[in-house]
Design a protein around this motif. Sequence first.
Motif, short mmCIF file in Angstrom:
data_model
loop_
_atom_site.label_atom_id
_atom_site.label_comp_id
_atom_site.label_asym_id
_atom_site.label_seq_id
_atom_site.Cartn_x
_atom_site.Cartn_y
_atom_site.Cartn_z
N CYS A 97 -0.09 24.24 90.02
CA CYS A 97 0.98 24.92 89.28
C CYS A 97 0.42 25.38 87.94
CB CYS A 97 2.16 23.97 89.11
SG CYS A 97 3.51 24.71 88.19
N THR A 98 0.63 26.59 87.58
CA THR A 98 0.07 27.13 86.35
C THR A 98 0.65 26.47 85.12
OG1 THR A 98 1.71 28.86 86.38
CG2 THR A 98 -0.44 29.39 87.30
N SER A 99 1.88 26.06 85.15
CA SER A 99 2.45 25.40 83.98
C SER A 99 1.79 24.05 83.75
CB SER A 99 3.96 25.25 84.13
OG SER A 99 4.26 24.36 85.18
N THR A 100 1.44 23.35 84.83
CA THR A 100 0.75 22.08 84.70
C THR A 100 -0.63 22.30 84.12
OG1 THR A 100 1.92 21.33 86.66
CG2 THR A 100 0.09 19.99 85.94
N ILE B 13 -1.59 24.76 82.21
CA ILE B 13 -1.43 25.15 80.81
C ILE B 13 -1.13 23.91 79.96
CG2 ILE B 13 0.03 26.43 79.21
CD1 ILE B 13 0.31 28.55 81.42
N ILE B 14 -0.29 23.03 80.46
CA ILE B 14 0.03 21.80 79.73
C ILE B 14 -1.21 20.95 79.57
CG2 ILE B 14 1.31 19.63 79.85
CD1 ILE B 14 3.59 21.23 81.13
N GLN C 57 -4.36 21.96 79.70
CA GLN C 57 -5.29 22.62 78.78
C GLN C 57 -4.83 22.43 77.31
OE1 GLN C 57 -5.34 26.66 80.20
NE2 GLN C 57 -7.04 26.27 81.63
#
Length: 132
Positions: free
Chosen positions: A10-13, A15-16, A18
């Motif tokens: 999941c991209t939000s995960t 991003i979080i 990172q």
Amino acid sequence: IDFTPAQVPCTSTVIILQAWIRRCREMTRYRKMLRGFILLQAQLRCTIQLNKIKTAIRSSIVIQTMWRQHESKSMYRTARNSTIMIQSAFRMIQCRHSMMRRKHCATAIQSMYRGQRDRRQYQVWTIAATTI
């Protein structure tokens, strides 16, 4: 490596994660800088304190030097005045003894002169008395 859509996280995960990793790196860098600043401040305070101590030591050395100089001059003056008084008393006693010797000698000379004068006068009177 190819990921299937089900395998792509999941991209939000991502991003979080990172952001969290960046935050951890920044916190580590911030802590290192903070420790550096704290050490720098401690070193600066230590230097300032050492300079104050050195100034105080130099000042106390100057005060001690001046005090010792004052004490030394005072002791010298006391010793000098005492020496002058002793010398003066000794010279006075010497002069008194010298004067007494001279007075005694003068008295002896006067006594001898008067004795001789009186004996001559006695002889003159004796001759005069026998001549009459």
